[in-house]
Write a protein that holds these residues in place. Structure first.
Motif, mmCIF file in Angstrom:
data_model
loop_
_atom_site.group_PDB
_atom_site.id
_atom_site.type_symbol
_atom_site.label_atom_id
_atom_site.label_comp_id
_atom_site.label_asym_id
_atom_site.label_seq_id
_atom_site.Cartn_x
_atom_site.Cartn_y
_atom_site.Cartn_z
ATOM 1 N N HIS B 86 0.870 -1.170 0.000
ATOM 2 C CA HIS B 86 0.000 0.000 0.000
ATOM 3 C C HIS B 86 0.907 1.221 0.000
ATOM 4 O O HIS B 86 2.122 1.091 0.103
ATOM 5 N N CYS B 121 -4.715 5.756 0.382
ATOM 6 C CA CYS B 121 -3.740 4.808 -0.127
ATOM 7 C C CYS B 121 -3.429 5.181 -1.563
ATOM 8 O O CYS B 121 -4.334 5.356 -2.366
ATOM 9 N N GLU B 123 -1.094 3.369 -3.526
ATOM 10 C CA GLU B 123 -0.599 2.261 -4.357
ATOM 11 C C GLU B 123 -1.716 1.256 -4.542
ATOM 12 O O GLU B 123 -2.363 0.852 -3.564
ATOM 13 N N TYR B 124 -1.928 0.839 -5.775
ATOM 14 C CA TYR B 124 -3.015 -0.090 -6.063
ATOM 15 C C TYR B 124 -2.903 -1.346 -5.196
ATOM 16 O O TYR B 124 -1.852 -1.991 -5.144
ATOM 17 N N CYS B 125 -4.013 -1.694 -4.498
ATOM 18 C CA CYS B 125 -3.947 -2.824 -3.579
ATOM 19 C C CYS B 125 -5.191 -3.701 -3.682
ATOM 20 O O CYS B 125 -5.502 -4.452 -2.776
ATOM 21 N N HIS B 129 -9.188 -0.593 -2.937
ATOM 22 C CA HIS B 129 -8.121 0.420 -2.956
ATOM 23 C C HIS B 129 -8.702 1.828 -3.019
ATOM 24 O O HIS B 129 -8.237 2.735 -2.331
ATOM 25 N N MET B 132 -9.673 3.077 0.488
ATOM 26 C CA MET B 132 -8.821 2.809 1.650
ATOM 27 C C MET B 132 -8.408 4.157 2.226
ATOM 28 O O MET B 132 -7.293 4.613 2.077
#
Ligand code: HEM
Ligand code: CU
Ligand code: CU
Lengths: 508, 143
Positions: B86, B121, B123-125, B129, B132
């Motif tokens: 993340h 967040c 960063e792609y998670c 996502h 988040m």
């Protein structure tokens, strides 16, 4: 079904041919088809983001799959094959040889693309075009993810085979009377981008295998639960894909080196500066990959090294821009569609580069990284520079392939819509990034600035979409019904400027 | 091809190189200063997991989704992840650092304004996502 070419032939004759112009044609049609398909996905994304809340796409998983396939398609199934298309047509002619060095290998490299495309489109993976672990190892749903990995694997082999062919054709089959230094800049573009491919791509090919065995649980290269490290993947990935951005952009720059002198009716300002810039980029392009990883927790020293490496590559791009402008300077310019695309391309190339310098400066990257700024940055390259150069060249090439002229009016309308749309979409995305909107999100809170900018971006995207629909109509209609082209001088530039095409190529 | 002068190109390349040197030097200097963590910074442990942020203060208090801090104090985040990568981001304070499983990344900041700020967040998670998100609440205990 016959294809309306200079002499119509049944389509299977082209499909089973290994002649370089036939393979080139296959590459061209395939890549353009994928361009329209990938572009259509982008429009779906923009409808969804038009305003907060659900618009069109019912769930985030579908959205994530769409942007993954959008990016993968346009990079690997449009830009790379379209470059190979023109390389196949022109490199043998430019080095004065009868065909590519290995015609069968050439056809094999092409025919790897459709199955790879099928794997990517039938799987519809969701882990973004860079498939970072640990998400891609422990969380991304199969079989889509595994199909994507195999698809990319095939494409990697295909581009390595294609590059070997270009390098050998140029280095071994070049006519002895033609010194390397006098070879046209577009051929230099293929030589340098192929060399980059050969050095860069095997790394990612290895990383893909490691990713696959990690997903199968047989290894733990990137999985901390098994003693691995996900950051290692990012190094392998970007060691391939930062140089890859130059693999993508160099042919487009090469197209512009064809277009500018012809339509300015003047020789290139400095051939040797172009050669120097290509060569420089080939080498320095390998010194900057981790500028994509500042936020992964790298030390101050590492960040500094990669910042310097990145900045060192900028003068090479700046030299091309200068060369283009100096070539146009004082020329008798004929503003036909191809040069309009090339001029638009330089303007966007320059803006994109300026944004890239901002990304490279470490403290500023912590504002822009993984925000919409980055989306704007690289689209100014992939769309604003590479697609613009390529589409301009498609228009330039049209009479050569079809024996007919495209509609000049529609070509110009297409350009204007695309240019306006590109500025609206990607400049706005830079600003949206400064306001903090992360990339790759399916929905967003109703922050007023975010909402306004997303509306502008979606409108811009539809302007581009209309332009592309016009392009499609122009291509299909003109190749069947367009007025026959004067094959010695289709653009009325005064014959000697339409170089490669009057070169009689020993055809089958 | 030859015959025209090449000095304009050299001048132009010189100007570009000079600008790049300036940008690089300035960036190096600023980064060096902002990375220097004050001695008295309080540690906050940040853990990312699909798809929530949890925080643990030095005194052991834990928070989920919300983070309370005091205006004017310095804080050092120790960021990690339980599952996938993340990226912990408080855009208004230019706090951005990846939460990587198996690693602890640190970054510091000092809030200067009272109020609520978005945590997100970057960063792609995966599935959620896009949502988040959390809230940073800056309070003024001295007042
Ligand atoms: C020549 C054509 C170029 C292309 C095709 C290109 C493409 C890209 C792509 C695809 C990304 C984002 C990848 C991702 O995160 O998904 C990117 C990011 C980046 N580019 Fe470029 N780029 C080009 C030139 C440049 C130049 C000239 C510079 C620097 C002067 C530069 C600096 C950067 C930096 C620092 C990032 C990382 C930004 C971040 O993630 O925070 N790029 N570029
Ligand atoms: Cu890069
Ligand atoms: Cu995330």
């Amino acid at each position: 079904m016959t294809l309306e070419l200079q002499k119509p032939r049944p389509i299977w004759q082209i499909m089973f041919s290994t002649h370089h112009t036939d393979v080139g044609l296959l590459y061209l049609i395939t890549s353009l088809a994928f361009m329209f398909m990938g572009g259509a996905l982008a429009l779906l994304l923009r409808v969804e983001l038009f305003s907060p809340g659900v618009q069109l796409i019912a769930d985030s998983m579908t959205y994530n799959r769409i942007f993954t396939v959008h990016g993968t398609t346009l990079i690997f199934l449009f830009i790379l094959p379209s470059a190979s298309a023109f390389g196949n047509y022109l490199v043998p002619i430019m080095v004065r040889y009868k065909d590519m060095a290995y015609p069968k290998l050439n056809a094999v490299a092409f025919w790897m693309i459709p199955p790879a495309g099928a794997l990517i489109w039938l799987g519809f993976a969701d882990f973004t075009w860079y498939a970072y672990p640990t998400y891609s190892v422990i969380s991304a749903p199969g079989p889509a993810a595994d199909m994507w990995i195999f698809g990319l694997k095939i494409l990697g082999v295909s581009s390595i085979l294609g590059s070997i062919n270009f390098v050998v054709t140029i280095m071994k089959c070049k006519h002895p009377d033609l010194p390397l230094s006098k070879m046209p800049l577009l051929a230099w573009a293929y030589l340098t981008s192929s060399l980059i491919t050969l050095v860069a791509v095997p790394t990612f090919a290895a990383a893909l295998l490691m990713l696959l065995t990690d997903r199968l649980g047989a290894s733990g290269f990137f999985n901390p639960a098994m003693g691995g490290d996900p950051i290692a993947y990012q190094h392998l990935f970007w060691f391939t894909f930062h140089p890859e951005v130059y693999i993508l952009v160099i042919p487009a720059i090469g197209f512009m080196y064809e277009i500018f002198p012809r339509f300015s009716r003047k020789p290139i300002f400095s051939h040797s500066s172009g050669v120097a810039a290509f060569t420089l980029l080939t080498i320095v392009g390998f010194a900057s990959w981790a500028h994509h990883m500042y936020a992964t927790g790298m030390s101050f020293t590492e960040k500094t090294v990669f910042m310097v490496g990145t900045l060192a590559a900028v003068p090479a791009s700046a030299m091309h821009t200068f060369n283009f402008l100096a070539t146009m300077w004082g020329g008798r310019i004929k503003f036909a569609t191809p040069i309009m695309w090339a001029v638009g391309g330089i303007a966007l190339f320059f803006s994109a580069g300026a944004g890239g310098v901002v990304n490279s400066a470490m403290p500023l990257d912590f504002i822009t990284h993984d925000s919409y700024w980055v989306v704007g940055h690289f689209h100014l390259f992939v769309m604003g520079t590479i697609l613009f150069g390529t589409v301009g060249f498609v228009y330039y090439f049209f009479p050569y392939v079809t024996g007919r002229m495209y509609s000049e009016v529609l070509g110009k309308v297409h350009f204007i819509l695309s240019f306006v749309g590109t500025v609206l979409v990607f400049f706005t995305q830079h600003i949206l990034g400064l306001f903090g909107m992360p990339r790759r999100i399916y929905d967003y809170p109703a922050i007023p600035e975010w909402v306004q900018m997303n509306i502008i971006i979606s409108i811009g995207a539809f302007i581009i979409g209309i332009g592309m629909a016009i392009f499609l109509v122009n291509l299909i209609w003109s190749s069947a019904k367009g007025k026959p082209a004067d094959m010695d001088d289709p653009f009325g530039l005064g014959g000697k400027y339409y170089f490669p095409y009057q070169a009689k190529n020993p055809s089958h | 091809m030859s015959g025209h002068s090449t000095w304009p190109e050299w001048v132009y390349v010189g100007v570009v190189v000079a600008l790049l040197c300036y940008v690089g030097a300035e960036a190096w200097n600023i980064e060096r200063i902002v990375e220097h963590v004050p001695e008295d910074a309080e540690i906050i442990k940040v853990v990312g997991q699909q798809w929530i942020w949890t925080f643990e203060h030095e005194d052991g208090t834990k928070e989920i989704g919300e983070l309370h801090v005091e205006k004017g104090k310095a804080y050092k985040f120790e960021i990690t992840s339980k599952d996938v990568i993340h990226s912990f981001n408080i855009h208004d304070y230019v706090v951005l650092l990846d939460a990587v499983p198996g690693r602890v990344n640190t970054v510091w900041f000092s809030p200067t304004d009272v109020g609520e700020f978005d945590i997100q967040c970057r960063e792609y998670c995966g599935l959620i996502h896009y949502n988040m998100r959390g809230t940073l609440i800056v309070e003024d205990k001295g007042a």
